[in-house]
Design a protein around this motif. Structure first.
Motif, PDB file in Angstrom:
ATOM      1  N   UNK A   1      35.208   7.580   8.231  1.00  0.00           N
ATOM      2  CA  UNK A   1      35.644   7.756   9.667  1.00  0.00           C
ATOM      3  C   UNK A   1      35.015   6.597  10.528  1.00  0.00           C
ATOM      4  N   UNK A   2      33.654   6.365  10.542  1.00  0.00           N
ATOM      5  CA  UNK A   2      32.981   5.130  11.247  1.00  0.00           C
ATOM      6  C   UNK A   2      33.621   3.847  10.884  1.00  0.00           C
ATOM      7  N   UNK A   3      33.991   3.843   9.565  1.00  0.00           N
ATOM      8  CA  UNK A   3      34.679   2.352   9.316  1.00  0.00           C
ATOM      9  C   UNK A   3      35.919   2.191   9.927  1.00  0.00           C
ATOM     10  N   UNK A   4      36.709   2.958   9.895  1.00  0.00           N
ATOM     11  CA  UNK A   4      37.951   3.018  10.199  1.00  0.00           C
ATOM     12  C   UNK A   4      38.162   2.845  12.001  1.00  0.00           C
ATOM     13  N   UNK A   5      37.108   3.357  12.573  1.00  0.00           N
ATOM     14  CA  UNK A   5      37.055   3.601  13.914  1.00  0.00           C
ATOM     15  C   UNK A   5      36.362   2.259  14.293  1.00  0.00           C
ATOM     16  N   UNK A   6      35.592   1.740  13.769  1.00  0.00           N
ATOM     17  CA  UNK A   6      34.848   0.647  14.179  1.00  0.00           C
ATOM     18  C   UNK A   6      35.811  -0.800  13.778  1.00  0.00           C
ATOM     19  N   UNK A   7      36.596  -0.795  12.628  1.00  0.00           N
ATOM     20  CA  UNK A   7      37.582  -1.928  12.653  1.00  0.00           C
ATOM     21  C   UNK A   7      38.473  -1.822  13.844  1.00  0.00           C
ATOM     22  N   UNK A   8      38.947  -0.808  14.166  1.00  0.00           N
ATOM     23  CA  UNK A   8      39.985  -0.537  15.079  1.00  0.00           C
ATOM     24  C   UNK A   8      39.286  -0.911  16.737  1.00  0.00           C
ATOM     25  N   UNK A   9      38.272  -0.491  16.671  1.00  0.00           N
ATOM     26  CA  UNK A   9      37.302  -0.935  18.046  1.00  0.00           C
ATOM     27  C   UNK A   9      37.099  -2.411  18.232  1.00  0.00           C
ATOM     28  N   UNK A  10      37.057  -3.198  16.989  1.00  0.00           N
ATOM     29  CA  UNK A  10      36.898  -4.347  16.990  1.00  0.00           C
ATOM     30  C   UNK A  10      38.001  -4.960  17.554  1.00  0.00           C
ATOM     31  N   UNK A  11      39.084  -4.592  17.230  1.00  0.00           N
ATOM     32  CA  UNK A  11      40.442  -5.160  17.549  1.00  0.00           C
ATOM     33  C   UNK A  11      40.716  -4.850  19.033  1.00  0.00           C
ATOM     34  N   UNK A  12      40.364  -3.728  19.658  1.00  0.00           N
ATOM     35  CA  UNK A  12      40.597  -3.454  20.911  1.00  0.00           C
ATOM     36  C   UNK A  12      39.610  -4.282  21.711  1.00  0.00           C
ATOM     37  N   UNK A  13      38.184  -4.508  21.462  1.00  0.00           N
ATOM     38  CA  UNK A  13      37.146  -5.064  22.257  1.00  0.00           C
ATOM     39  C   UNK A  13      37.879  -6.685  22.331  1.00  0.00           C
TER      40      UNK A  13
ATOM     41  N   UNK B   1      31.355   1.838  15.706  1.00  0.00           N
ATOM     42  CA  UNK B   1      31.713   3.080  16.495  1.00  0.00           C
ATOM     43  C   UNK B   1      31.517   4.364  15.526  1.00  0.00           C
ATOM     44  N   UNK B   2      30.953   5.347  16.175  1.00  0.00           N
ATOM     45  CA  UNK B   2      30.677   6.784  15.663  1.00  0.00           C
ATOM     46  C   UNK B   2      32.099   7.493  15.395  1.00  0.00           C
ATOM     47  N   UNK B   3      32.911   7.535  14.431  1.00  0.00           N
ATOM     48  CA  UNK B   3      34.161   7.998  14.210  1.00  0.00           C
ATOM     49  C   UNK B   3      34.402   9.409  14.213  1.00  0.00           C
ATOM     50  N   UNK B   4      33.301   9.983  13.864  1.00  0.00           N
ATOM     51  CA  UNK B   4      33.195  11.534  13.596  1.00  0.00           C
ATOM     52  C   UNK B   4      32.372  12.174  14.456  1.00  0.00           C
ATOM     53  N   UNK B   5      31.611  11.861  15.256  1.00  0.00           N
ATOM     54  CA  UNK B   5      30.936  12.420  16.256  1.00  0.00           C
ATOM     55  C   UNK B   5      29.481  12.825  15.805  1.00  0.00           C
ATOM     56  N   UNK B   6      29.055  12.313  14.564  1.00  0.00           N
ATOM     57  CA  UNK B   6      27.677  12.920  13.954  1.00  0.00           C
ATOM     58  C   UNK B   6      26.391  12.070  14.417  1.00  0.00           C
ATOM     59  N   UNK B   7      26.767  11.331  15.593  1.00  0.00           N
ATOM     60  CA  UNK B   7      25.716  10.683  16.330  1.00  0.00           C
ATOM     61  C   UNK B   7      25.118   9.190  15.502  1.00  0.00           C
ATOM     62  N   UNK B   8      25.824   8.984  14.529  1.00  0.00           N
ATOM     63  CA  UNK B   8      25.685   7.862  14.049  1.00  0.00           C
ATOM     64  C   UNK B   8      26.663   6.801  13.543  1.00  0.00           C
ATOM     65  N   UNK B   9      26.365   5.375  13.316  1.00  0.00           N
ATOM     66  CA  UNK B   9      27.472   4.473  13.185  1.00  0.00           C
ATOM     67  C   UNK B   9      27.120   3.985  11.704  1.00  0.00           C
ATOM     68  N   UNK B  10      27.595   4.627  10.789  1.00  0.00           N
ATOM     69  CA  UNK B  10      27.406   4.252   9.405  1.00  0.00           C
ATOM     70  C   UNK B  10      28.768   3.528   8.930  1.00  0.00           C
ATOM     71  N   UNK B  11      28.612   2.178   8.758  1.00  0.00           N
ATOM     72  CA  UNK B  11      29.655   1.133   8.104  1.00  0.00           C
ATOM     73  C   UNK B  11      29.558   0.877   6.917  1.00  0.00           C
ATOM     74  N   UNK B  12      28.618   1.512   6.203  1.00  0.00           N
ATOM     75  CA  UNK B  12      28.553   1.538   4.842  1.00  0.00           C
ATOM     76  C   UNK B  12      29.378   2.830   3.903  1.00  0.00           C
ATOM     77  N   UNK B  13      29.017   3.911   4.490  1.00  0.00           N
ATOM     78  CA  UNK B  13      29.467   4.937   3.428  1.00  0.00           C
ATOM     79  C   UNK B  13      30.389   6.018   4.448  1.00  0.00           C
ATOM     80  N   UNK B  14      30.695   5.866   5.588  1.00  0.00           N
ATOM     81  CA  UNK B  14      31.224   6.706   6.322  1.00  0.00           C
ATOM     82  C   UNK B  14      32.609   6.267   6.745  1.00  0.00           C
TER      83      UNK B  14
END
Length: 393
Positions: free
Chosen positions: A265-277, A250-263
């Protein structure tokens, strides 16, 4: 983390045997990774019991992820032929340029050490008493509290939006990669190539993930040859496999990318989104310590799905201890029996507990994440009006 015996075996594999993750997803010989999810073999009840009445429906789960076909994975076929079949498979399924896939694949290098690592004999099975201290220790707890304090604003924003409390996001990162310190040293392209073409027992899964890696590179504009992670191909602070990144990143900061290595905001949003899904219930209970009636027979459910109404478990002699969370009459639980430091422990795992097992299919992993989250929360003053809430016990 199960009912699925094929394509959910990725951050999916048999993990009822409670190994110490190293960190949980990427560094175990028996990982099968979903974000890192593992697959628990069915187990039968050990004793006859009172009539259950109807069981509750299982928690709906996302669709299966594709596995590579036999033309790619059959070790009896010449490898050159299988590689060409892979190019056709990946390009056809994900709309990739075959020449680009072929060029990227030519950069991959077979690593015998990866096959050795994933093939090495299973570790000694640990009891809960042995497993729990790996993650419930001062260093891990204090590290989690410090991590939460450093990133509180971003974590609390994600928690408010998703309903997944911040401490669970922190605990996942703590268990998986020791708060981002240990994310894996293997080139992901090499890991997935090696396992797709050199490890027949899991070739369909890893071949599918290799194709997803190339699709991920196209989706996100990533040089896949530069990605590093675990020897099974899991990446970043949350140890996402390529398919998990593509499906639930998930793009957690609205920059148009999903960077799960260095961003972050994206990392936190993606882990949460995995749980929600996978079915997380906002404000829902996770687990409750249970009391066992003196005359109760042993009971080992054949699923981690919370399909047993509390009334049915009570008829068997298992009830939440006083003060422990309960769920509504239309919800259920599963039962865990673990050998703890003070003897046999019984736990009722609710819907949100099941969701944690979708990240890694070991129930001990899920209980460790839960207890670490609770310890982190206990030492972190919650902000007023916390929108996400804090599930009990």
């Amino acid at each position: 983390m199960i009912r699925r015996a094929t394509s959910r075996q990725y951050r999916s594999w048999p993990r009822w045997r409670p190994l110490a993750p190293a960190l949980a997803c990427g560094l175990l010989a028996s990982v099968a990774l979903a974000a890192c999810a593992t697959h628990a073999p069915a187990r039968a009840s050990t004793a006859a019991a009172p009539a259950e009445g109807p069981l509750l429906p299982p928690i709906p789960q996302p669709p299966e992820r594709p596995l590579a076909p036999p033309a790619v994975t059959d070790p009896a076929l010449p490898q050159a032929q299988r590689i060409e079949a892979f190019v056709d498979y990946a390009a056809g399924l994900y709309g990739l340029d075959p020449a680009a896939v072929r060029t990227q694949l030519a950069q991959a290098r077979f690593q015998q050490g990866i096959v050795d690592a994933i093939s090495r004999p299973a570790e000694k099975v640990r009891t809960w008493a042995q497993y729990r201290p790996i993650f419930l220790n001062d260093a891990r707890i204090q590290g989690g509290r410090a991590f939460y304090a450093e990133h509180r604003a971003a974590l609390d924003r994600v928690a408010a939006r998703s309903g997944v409390p911040a401490e669970y996001i922190v605990a996942i990162i703590g268990v998986e990669t020791s708060y981002g310190r240990i994310t894996g040293k293997y080139r992901v392209l090499d890991a997935l190539y090696t396992l797709a073409f050199g490890y027949a027992p899991r070739a369909p899964f890893f071949g599918g993930e290799l194709a997803q890696l190339f699709a991920l590179g196209k989706d996100e504009g990533i040089d896949v040859a530069a990605l590093t992670g675990s020897y099974a191909g899991a990446m970043g602070w949350g140890q996402f496999m390529p398919s998990s990144w593509r499906n639930w990143g998930k793009d957690g900061d609205g920059d148009g990318r999903r960077d799960l290595i260095g961003d972050r905001d994206d990392i936190f949003a993606s882990i949460a989104n995995y749980f929600v899904a996978h079915g997380w219930q906002r404000g829902g209970a996770v687990v409750a310590r249970a009391a066992r009636a003196p005359a109760a027979a042993d009971f080992v459910p054949d699923t981690l799905d919370p399909v047993y109404p509390l009334a049915a478990l009570a008829r068997r002699g298992y009830t939440p201890q006083p003060g422990e969370p309960r769920v509504a009459a239309d919800q259920g639980a599963t039962l865990l029996a673990l050998d703890g430091a003070a003897g046999r422990e019984y736990w009722l795992g609710y819907r949100n507990f099941y969701v944690i097992t979708r990240y890694n299919r070991s129930p001990m992993y899920a209980l460790a994440v839960h207890q670490l989250a609770q310890a982190i929360r206990a030492g972190s003053e919650p902000p007023s009006g916390d929108a996400a809430g804090t599930p009990g016990a």
